[in-house]
Design a protein around this motif. Structure first.
Motif, PDB file in Angstrom:
ATOM      1  N   VAL A 194       0.820  -1.225   0.000  1.00 17.24           N
ATOM      2  CA  VAL A 194       0.000   0.000   0.000  1.00 17.24           C
ATOM      3  C   VAL A 194       0.853   1.274   0.000  1.00 17.24           C
ATOM      4  O   VAL A 194       0.627   2.171  -0.828  1.00 17.24           O
ATOM      5  N   PRO A 195       1.856   1.385   0.878  1.00 19.82           N
ATOM      6  CA  PRO A 195       2.713   2.581   0.778  1.00 19.82           C
ATOM      7  C   PRO A 195       3.446   2.661  -0.558  1.00 19.82           C
ATOM      8  O   PRO A 195       3.591   3.750  -1.120  1.00 19.82           O
ATOM      9  N   HIS A 228       0.846   3.888  -3.078  1.00 16.87           N
ATOM     10  CA  HIS A 228       0.553   5.309  -2.880  1.00 16.87           C
ATOM     11  C   HIS A 228       1.661   6.183  -3.453  1.00 16.87           C
ATOM     12  O   HIS A 228       1.405   7.234  -4.057  1.00 16.87           O
ATOM     13  N   PHE A 229       2.890   5.748  -3.240  1.00 14.56           N
ATOM     14  CA  PHE A 229       4.005   6.565  -3.730  1.00 14.56           C
ATOM     15  C   PHE A 229       3.991   6.615  -5.253  1.00 14.56           C
ATOM     16  O   PHE A 229       4.137   7.682  -5.853  1.00 14.56           O
ATOM     17  N   SER A 247       1.131   8.556  -6.884  1.00 14.13           N
ATOM     18  CA  SER A 247       1.206  10.009  -6.665  1.00 14.13           C
ATOM     19  C   SER A 247       2.378  10.643  -7.414  1.00 14.13           C
ATOM     20  O   SER A 247       2.703  11.796  -7.170  1.00 14.13           O
ATOM     21  N   ARG A 248       3.013   9.883  -8.316  1.00 15.65           N
ATOM     22  CA  ARG A 248       4.109  10.472  -9.108  1.00 15.65           C
ATOM     23  C   ARG A 248       3.593  11.267 -10.299  1.00 15.65           C
ATOM     24  O   ARG A 248       4.366  11.912 -10.999  1.00 15.65           O
ATOM     25  N   TYR A 264      10.234   3.509 -12.739  1.00 15.67           N
ATOM     26  CA  TYR A 264      10.451   4.827 -12.118  1.00 15.67           C
ATOM     27  C   TYR A 264      11.941   5.092 -11.903  1.00 15.67           C
ATOM     28  O   TYR A 264      12.451   6.168 -12.225  1.00 15.67           O
ATOM     29  N   LEU A 318      13.834   8.351 -13.341  1.00 23.01           N
ATOM     30  CA  LEU A 318      14.947   9.003 -12.646  1.00 23.01           C
ATOM     31  C   LEU A 318      16.259   8.860 -13.413  1.00 23.01           C
ATOM     32  O   LEU A 318      17.197   9.622 -13.186  1.00 23.01           O
ATOM     33  N   SER A 356      14.863   9.351   0.343  1.00 21.39           N
ATOM     34  CA  SER A 356      13.926   9.962  -0.607  1.00 21.39           C
ATOM     35  C   SER A 356      12.984   8.940  -1.223  1.00 21.39           C
ATOM     36  O   SER A 356      11.891   9.288  -1.654  1.00 21.39           O
ATOM     37  N   LEU A 357      13.445   7.696  -1.296  1.00 21.71           N
ATOM     38  CA  LEU A 357      12.630   6.663  -1.917  1.00 21.71           C
ATOM     39  C   LEU A 357      12.211   5.634  -0.894  1.00 21.71           C
ATOM     40  O   LEU A 357      11.967   4.470  -1.221  1.00 21.71           O
ATOM     41  N   ARG A 358      12.108   6.086   0.346  1.00 20.34           N
ATOM     42  CA  ARG A 358      11.791   5.188   1.458  1.00 20.34           C
ATOM     43  C   ARG A 358      10.536   4.376   1.182  1.00 20.34           C
ATOM     44  O   ARG A 358      10.427   3.222   1.526  1.00 20.34           O
ATOM     45  N   GLN A 359       9.570   5.013   0.540  1.00 27.24           N
ATOM     46  CA  GLN A 359       8.292   4.331   0.382  1.00 27.24           C
ATOM     47  C   GLN A 359       8.236   3.428  -0.836  1.00 27.24           C
ATOM     48  O   GLN A 359       7.193   2.888  -1.149  1.00 27.24           O
ATOM     49  N   CYS A 418      10.641   1.046  -0.815  1.00 25.73           N
ATOM     50  CA  CYS A 418      11.305  -0.128  -0.250  1.00 25.73           C
ATOM     51  C   CYS A 418      10.267  -1.241  -0.123  1.00 25.73           C
ATOM     52  O   CYS A 418       9.180  -1.032   0.409  1.00 25.73           O
TER      53      CYS A 418
END
Lengths: 551, 377
Positions: free
Chosen positions: B213-214, B217-218, B221-222, B243, B248, B282-285, B287
């Motif tokens: 889910v996280p 969501h990340f 939302s990009r 991504y 990136l 910055s990309l914790r979500q 993981c």
């Protein structure tokens, strides 16, 4: 029948109007006087009672009467000296002869406005019902699809980030020979990696010296010995001058609030600081009393407090409800964050704390556009305070769960949920389920939580509860010695013992957090926003928080 | 648990090889579905490599919608392929409609446009087709991309392979990804079936992604229209790869640094250690929290495999120049390449990212811990 005149006690209250009634056992009492000596409100006093006894003895069976005067412990029926139910009398009684008993039919609030002065107190909202946080359950348990983790032996990373996380596109990186490297001249905002449960702002002044010292020692021990990076907010009132100049400052978050108390000392200590603080918290609001400023009453402003805060002794220290030098949200939030960031050379995260409110989203939207804003702390209505009007405590505010959730989902919508960490406060651990409440808020989207009253209850045996027990924090007469500046009272509190209990609390919370996250299969990163892990047996709550309804 | 079977070869390999390898791993999947994605196609598609191929399933109505849409957007049909559906005893697969792989000529206006414009066009068209066929399930749009075919169906993988007629007339490709079983924890439906494909990037994964889910969501939302779907928690892997690598512009190894970051205390051993903390934060979500083993390919044809530290049974990569197999179980590799040099088999551990270079001439193992690259053969 007696004449009406003799029974007319207009203005007097029966004990049934009082929230606590003292049960005193004459047969057990040794009349040592300890109970009446320790009573913080002088609700009981030694008294005498004329008794008429009828008796018969010997061979003569005719009854006779005698009159005698006996010493008793009497509860007074003066509303100004009402029993707060703290039970310190029971604590000191050698014979278990005395105990206050809660009176659910009391009419206390009808009368507690004598002299036109509204009832003020400490503590939190008097609502003993189960909070939303305690209704949430962790329902996503991996077993077959993925083995649950071993909470005792698996490696967990229970840390969160406090600070502005740049979006990946904004990272000052460049690619050379297939490797990323920092780009010269790039600016990276300060970010601290901390334990997700912080000790929220409670000031020196509101807290007694041994209480504050005990918390601070516990925090330092957790960081330096237990490797649990807990940070603690100072509250509004500065920090001890020696702490400001010590290497331990990195575990503390000085708070700046509308009274700016203590900041003269902090600013003057800046050149001598050998460590940066963990962060700076700018308090705009407090969940316990939204729209109200801080208040330290005169009888708590003793020499030490006056020195730290830079004020005369024995004056009421009332912070205005808002920062008076600011005019708009842009100034009140944006510029202030920028100014404070600048004071530390942009090396320290600076974030605001607001009371839970319907307007939290407006603040949040402002913060997302402010590159210096490091986080947002939202303090819900179940937060506690050292002093506030009862009406503010009981009737003002917004529950944290939906406020936090709204803010998190608003960030998700903007794609900034990782950029701006949200910290939730207000009622965390209200029913002693610290880790469960913290985990629930994290799954709803919080990067971390703050605790205040919980740590007072757990580490210093604070008596207060949600039936208005004790809650004398404002009067400087805390019978535990937690919220007083009276040496006779705070000597009751051993700072070392408080520190030990602080360590106990956080070590326990760490284990319990693992016990919650392990069955969900989460160990590498804190499961911020993992709302599929939550369920609730209340369909309205489920719908509002956008989590599963389970029954 | 899903089972994964991939082939990277210099010559064209039959899709059936990967499916039979999958069948040897049958103990580990429940036969609830098969998905295959083929890249660098052989056979009738060998000379059509620069043309986009729509692959999916359509009902009659869906087919009309598809034709109308593609015609409206200016795409012209260049070649049509349909599998020779085989039904009968021993094949318990229900025919859902028309299984298509239709090659299109780009619209005239796009023929000389830059590659980025073409990619945007194809992504938009793919999304439109998926959307317009979703409600009535008239169109399942699996991929719309040059030189790539994706097919999926519910059923035992071997039976689905036979159902598609692959025993007699298999599709062939230089890169074949096949996956058995559908998503963990979510409803059985075709869009939940791996492999997942997005703009040249493809992955298939086994294990439950507990951070779904996280992660979702990340990604959603990009602001990128391709980050949609998520009928399976494993779709995260494909989109995260896209991504990190496409959006990136980071090299492939950083995909592993994002999905399975090192501990902070391990950064120093990497030559690029200074940036790893920044990426991790910055990309914790993005993981993942495992346990997962993931196999995928990049637009250039490189095929990779990696897993996280919780994956107790590792995948395996073996073979030699010309043909490599990447499997979630050793028995699959044994089936595919029984005469390989077994001592050269690679059983990757938590720090390893195995990369088969495009053309299948070389296999490298990138070590996340120190950044070293070992060329195995």
């Amino acid at each position: 029948m007696e004449s009406a005149q003799r029974l007319d006690h207009n203005g007097e209250l029966t004990l049934l109007e009082f929230p606590f009634i003292i049960r005193w056992r004459e047969d057990r009492c040794s009349r040592c006087g300890r109970c009446t000596a320790v009573c913080p409100t002088r609700a009981i006093e030694p008294s005498v009672m004329a008794q008429r006894l009828v008796y018969s003895d010997g061979n003569n069976s005719l009854p006779a009467t005698i009159r005698r005067v006996s010493q008793v412990v009497r509860q007074v029926n003066d509303i100004a000296r009402h029993c707060v139910g703290c039970a310190t009398c029971s604590l000191v009684c050698p014979n278990m002869a005395i105990m206050p008993e809660y009176n659910p039919n009391h009419k206390f609030l009808f009368h507690k406005n004598q002299g036109g002065i509204p009832y003020a107190r400490g503590g939190r909202r008097n609502d003993a019902t189960t909070s939303t946080l305690d209704k949430l359950k962790f329902t996503r348990i991996s077993m077959i699809t993925t083995p649950s983790l071993d909470a005792g032996r698996h490696e967990f990373h229970l840390r969160t980030l406090m600070g502005r996380n740049l979006p990946p596109e904004a990272l000052p990186l460049e690619l050379a020979d297939g490797l990323l490297r920092p780009r010269a001249g790039g600016v990276i905002p300060p970010v601290r990696e901390i334990f997700p449960i912080r000790i929220g702002g409670m000031s020196i002044g509101a807290l007694s010296p041994p209480m504050w010292e005990g918390l601070a020692m516990g925090v330092a021990y957790l960081n330096e010995v237990e490797n649990i990076p807990v940070v603690m907010c100072s509250g509004e009132g500065g920090l001890p001058p020696r702490l400001l100049r010590s290497r331990y400052l990195k575990y503390f978050i000085p708070q700046i609030a509308s009274g700016y108390f203590g900041w003269d000392e902090i600013i003057h200590a800046l050149p001598e600081m050998i460590e940066d603080p963990a962060a700076i918290e700018i308090k705009y609001g407090q969940g316990a009393k939204p729209g109200d400023g801080g208040l330290l009453m005169a009888y708590k402003v003793l020499k030490l407090i006056a020195k730290i805060r830079g004020v005369p002794m024995y004056v009421d220290l009332a912070s205005p409800p808002t920062h008076q030098t600011k005019y708009s949200i842009e100034e009140a939030v944006t510029k202030m964050i920028q100014s404070v960031s600048m004071a530390w050379g942009f090396r320290v995260p600076v974030y605001p704390k607001i009371a839970g409110t319907k307007t939290a989203l407006a603040v949040l939207n402002n913060l997302t556009r402010n590159p210096y804003a490091a986080a947002l702390t939202i303090d819900g209505e179940d937060g506690a305070t050292g002093a506030a009007y009862h009406v503010s405590l009981d009737k003002m505010g917004h529950p944290i769960a939906s406020n936090l959730r709204d803010c998190y989902l608003a960030l998700v919508k903007q794609g900034k949920q990782n950029e701006l960490p949200l910290f939730a406060a207000g009622g965390v651990g209200k029913e002693a389920n610290l880790a469960a409440n913290a985990a629930a808020l994290i799954l709803l989207g919080a990067s971390g939580v703050d605790i205040g009253r919980y740590i007072m209850q757990a580490a210093a045996e604070c008596y207060g509860d949600e039936r208005n027990r004790c809650n004398l924090c404002n009067l400087g007469r805390c019978p535990r010695g937690i919220t007083t500046q009276d040496p006779r009272l705070y000597r009751r509190l051993d700072a070392d013992r408080v520190a030990e209990r602080v360590v106990d609390v956080f070590k326990t919370a760490e284990i319990e957090l693992k016990k919650v996250f392990a069955p969900m299969g989460r160990s590498t990163q804190l499961p911020i926003g993992m709302s599929d892990g939550l369920g609730v047996a209340d369909p309205a709550i489920a719908e509002r928080l956008q989590i599963s309804y389970v029954c | 648990m899903c089972r994964l079977s991939a082939i990277s070869s210099t010559e064209y390999s039959s899709v059936m090889e990967a499916i039979i390898a999958l069948d040897t791993m049958k103990e580990g999947h429940d036969g609830s579905g098969l998905g295959v994605t083929l890249k660098d196609l052989g056979g009738e598609f060998a000379n059509l490599k620069k043309y986009p191929i729509f692959s999916g399933i359509c009902t009659d109505a869906g087919r009309r919608k598809l034709d109308d849409y593609m015609e409206h957007r200016g795409f012209a049909v260049k070649f049509k392929w349909e599998p020779k559906i085989t039904e009968g005893p021993g094949i318990n697969v229900s025919r859902r409609g028309h299984y298509l792989a239709t090659v299109y000529q780009y619209p005239d206006a796009y023929r000389d446009r830059p590659q980025a414009d073409k990619e945007e066009l194809l992504l938009g068209a793919h999304q439109d087709l998926r959307r317009c066929g979703a409600d009535d399930e008239s169109i399942y749009a699996f991929s719309l991309w040059p030189d790539v075919i994706t097919l999926k169906e519910v059923g035992d993988p071997l039976e689905v392979g036979r159902f598609f007629g692959f025993e007699e007339k298999p599709l062939t490709a230089r890169v074949v990804l096949a996956q058995g079983r559908q998503s963990t924890n979510y409803a059985i439906q075709l869009y939940a079936c791996h492999p997942f494909f997005l703009q040249g990037y493809c992955t298939m994964t086994n294990g439950e992604n507990t951070a779904f889910v996280p992660n979702r969501h990340f990604l959603t939302s990009r602001g990128f229209i391709g980050y949609t779907g998520y009928d399976s928690d494993s779709e995260i892997f494909c989109h995260t790869l896209h991504y990190v690598h496409h959006q990136l512009g980071y090299p492939l190894p950083y995909y592993k640094d994002v999905a399975t970051p090192l501990k902070d205390c391990e950064f120093a051993a990497r030559p690029d250690g200074a940036v790893l903390g920044l990426l991790k934060r910055s990309l914790r979500q993005l993981c993942i929290d495992g346990p997962n083993c993931s196999i995928g390919f990049l637009p250039d044809g490189a095929v990779f495999l990696f897993q996280d530290s919780k994956k107790l049974r590792p995948g395996i990569v073996g073979g030699g120049p010309g043909k490599y197999g990447l499997m979630s179980e050793e028995c699959g590799l044994e089936q595919l390449l029984p005469r390989r040099q077994r001592q050269s088999d690679i059983i990757p551990m938590r720090y390893d990212l195995v990369i088969i270079s495009p053309g299948a001439q070389e296999v490298k193992v990138w070590n996340q811990r120190n950044g070293s690259i070992t060329t195995v053969n």
